[in-house]
Design a protein around this motif. Sequence first.
Motif, PDB file in Angstrom:
ATOM      1  N   LYS A  43       0.838  -1.196   0.000  1.00 40.40           N
ATOM      2  CA  LYS A  43       0.000   0.000   0.000  1.00 40.40           C
ATOM      3  C   LYS A  43       0.872   1.244   0.000  1.00 40.40           C
ATOM      4  CE  LYS A  43      -3.874  -2.209   2.396  1.00 40.40           C
ATOM      5  NZ  LYS A  43      -4.731  -2.197   3.608  1.00 40.40           N
ATOM      6  N   THR A  45       0.799   0.835  -4.335  1.00 39.64           N
ATOM      7  CA  THR A  45      -0.538   1.122  -4.863  1.00 39.64           C
ATOM      8  C   THR A  45      -1.149   2.399  -4.312  1.00 39.64           C
ATOM      9  OG1 THR A  45      -1.585  -0.192  -3.111  1.00 39.64           O
ATOM     10  CG2 THR A  45      -0.947  -1.341  -5.130  1.00 39.64           C
ATOM     11  N   GLU A  85      -3.227   2.759  -1.857  1.00 38.33           N
ATOM     12  CA  GLU A  85      -4.667   2.520  -1.717  1.00 38.33           C
ATOM     13  C   GLU A  85      -5.302   3.395  -0.650  1.00 38.33           C
ATOM     14  OE1 GLU A  85      -5.171  -1.573  -0.957  1.00 38.33           O
ATOM     15  OE2 GLU A  85      -4.555  -2.217  -2.957  1.00 38.33           O
ATOM     16  N   ASP A  86      -4.515   3.926   0.242  1.00 36.79           N
ATOM     17  CA  ASP A  86      -5.066   4.739   1.327  1.00 36.79           C
ATOM     18  C   ASP A  86      -5.209   6.205   0.967  1.00 36.79           C
ATOM     19  OD1 ASP A  86      -5.176   2.507   2.914  1.00 36.79           O
ATOM     20  OD2 ASP A  86      -3.209   2.847   3.817  1.00 36.79           O
TER      21      ASP A  86
END
Length: 587
Positions: free
Chosen positions: A332, A363, A365-366
């Motif tokens: 992440k 990624t 993602e947060d």
Amino acid sequence: MPLARMIINSTTTTMQLILTRSAMHTLTIDVRPRASTRAFLIPELVHLILDKLDSNTLANVARIARSFHLPAASYLWNELDQLTVDNLLNLVIGAEGQANSIEDRWDRFNIYASLVRSLTLNFDEMPTAHSLHLMHSLNTLASLRISNDLLLHSLRALEFRALSVDHLSAAALFICPALERVAGNCIASTRDEWDMHIAGFLHKVQRSAPGIKEFELYAFRESNTLALSALTSLIKATRLRSFESDFMAFQPTVVHALGQSSMLTSLVLGDTGSDDDGAALERLMFSTSMQARSFVSLSSLNLETHSGVVLPLLLALRNVQLRDLSIKLVEKTFSSAVFKTLFSFIPEFASTLLSCRVDISETLEDEEDGEGTGEGTLEWTTFAPLYKCSNLTSFSCNIDSEADLDLDFGDADIQLLSQAWPDLTSLAITWVSKASSAQAIRDSRLACASGLTLASFGYLAENCARLEELEMSYIHAKAPIPCPPAGLPASSTLTDLHVGRSEIDCPITVALYLRLLWPNAVVTHSSTTETDNNSGTTDADDCRGPRWDEVNKMLFVMRYAEVVGTHTRVLSDERTLSAVVNTIRDW
């Protein structure tokens, strides 16, 4: 092709030559021992020639010369796939109204079936009609079989990708005692109904292929109770050297069976696991692998997951003498403490580790906007602990981030790296930074390693004399060009140099510099009009590619001129001199 033609025209029936190809039956070839054909009495030479021919030429050789029919056919039928296997099946069931009896057709089938060593059935790549036709042919073949003989009794390797249990059953028809490698992937959205069929497939492998050495199967989920039990039995009953599967297959009973395998040298675990999978894996690794002396023969480990899974696994295997480590991580964020700790732990294998490959993806993602356009969080110092692995001969690092990554990586880092790994033969450091706009992508690629210049090549040439392959995403190859290290002899070992999408302004100067370091280097790059550049830079604006082409051509001309210079007498030949002049003129 001329050599193949000489063989065909020179064969008679006056003398027998026995050819034995690796993993193949002995074949008899009739040749005349004339001066023009004596060279072809050498089996290795005949096989060397046949090995260079394409399938169409091999088919012609098999048809034209009867005495070379079986040797050519051994190469022609050696490897089959889902398309060419029909040709074999049609020997029995292909043409309607065949004059030959079913026994004669089976005899012909068995001759060519005995030559097949590798079969690949990728049902996911087949049109539905073709898949149904193949399944029908296999069912017909099974019903026509006049004995209990195996279909391909000399098969060594079976690979398949199944979309249904029927496909799995079709692959099971080819399991035989000669099998050494099985590689399968059962592709389906839900696999609850697969459990019993996979278990049956594994039981057949255990029963009918006791000599299997390499096993690969991606098909396991938590619901595969029967299949995992069958997998454990298979591991215990065979002497596997290589095992590859899902992380979900790495259950306590399977781990224990693999850990006690005295022949296992390679372990590959794929599929990105969830956080829950990582916690379960950590518990089972400490509760099973650490209880006894496990994986004593393991030398190669390949993992595809995230750092939360890899770290506890490496902790459990810290007493194993790994020689090859490959990890592919999807994170992440690179700022994770576990991620950074992982690279601090890898030096535990420093005494034996020879090859290390790292593929990492961020990624983000947060991110609140969900677009992954934040700033990068990776620092090259994260990899600095790897410098303790002084025996490394191969290192590869690929970085992919959804952020506008600013990787502080320059000549000083290459200098430390080259001093830490003097035995390197292969080095690849690549990175991709993805931002929100095309211009930002292009700028971030160039800013990603703004401190990396041609001086780094000098450090590598000075400290890594055995280097054979080198790949960098970006090199600032602009003036001023540095001087090579004093007293450095040119190295002839490096032959492959890939420079990505690097900046350059003086091809001749760069070529002269590379000539002093690596005179045999062949330069390739990613900035060509033939490739699809996904970085927001159009081919018309991308002038770096042609300039690196000039560098490669200049190096070629230098090598050509050196060869000619060492044999000056050839210049007295008008045709040779003309060829030299034309080569330089074309450049």
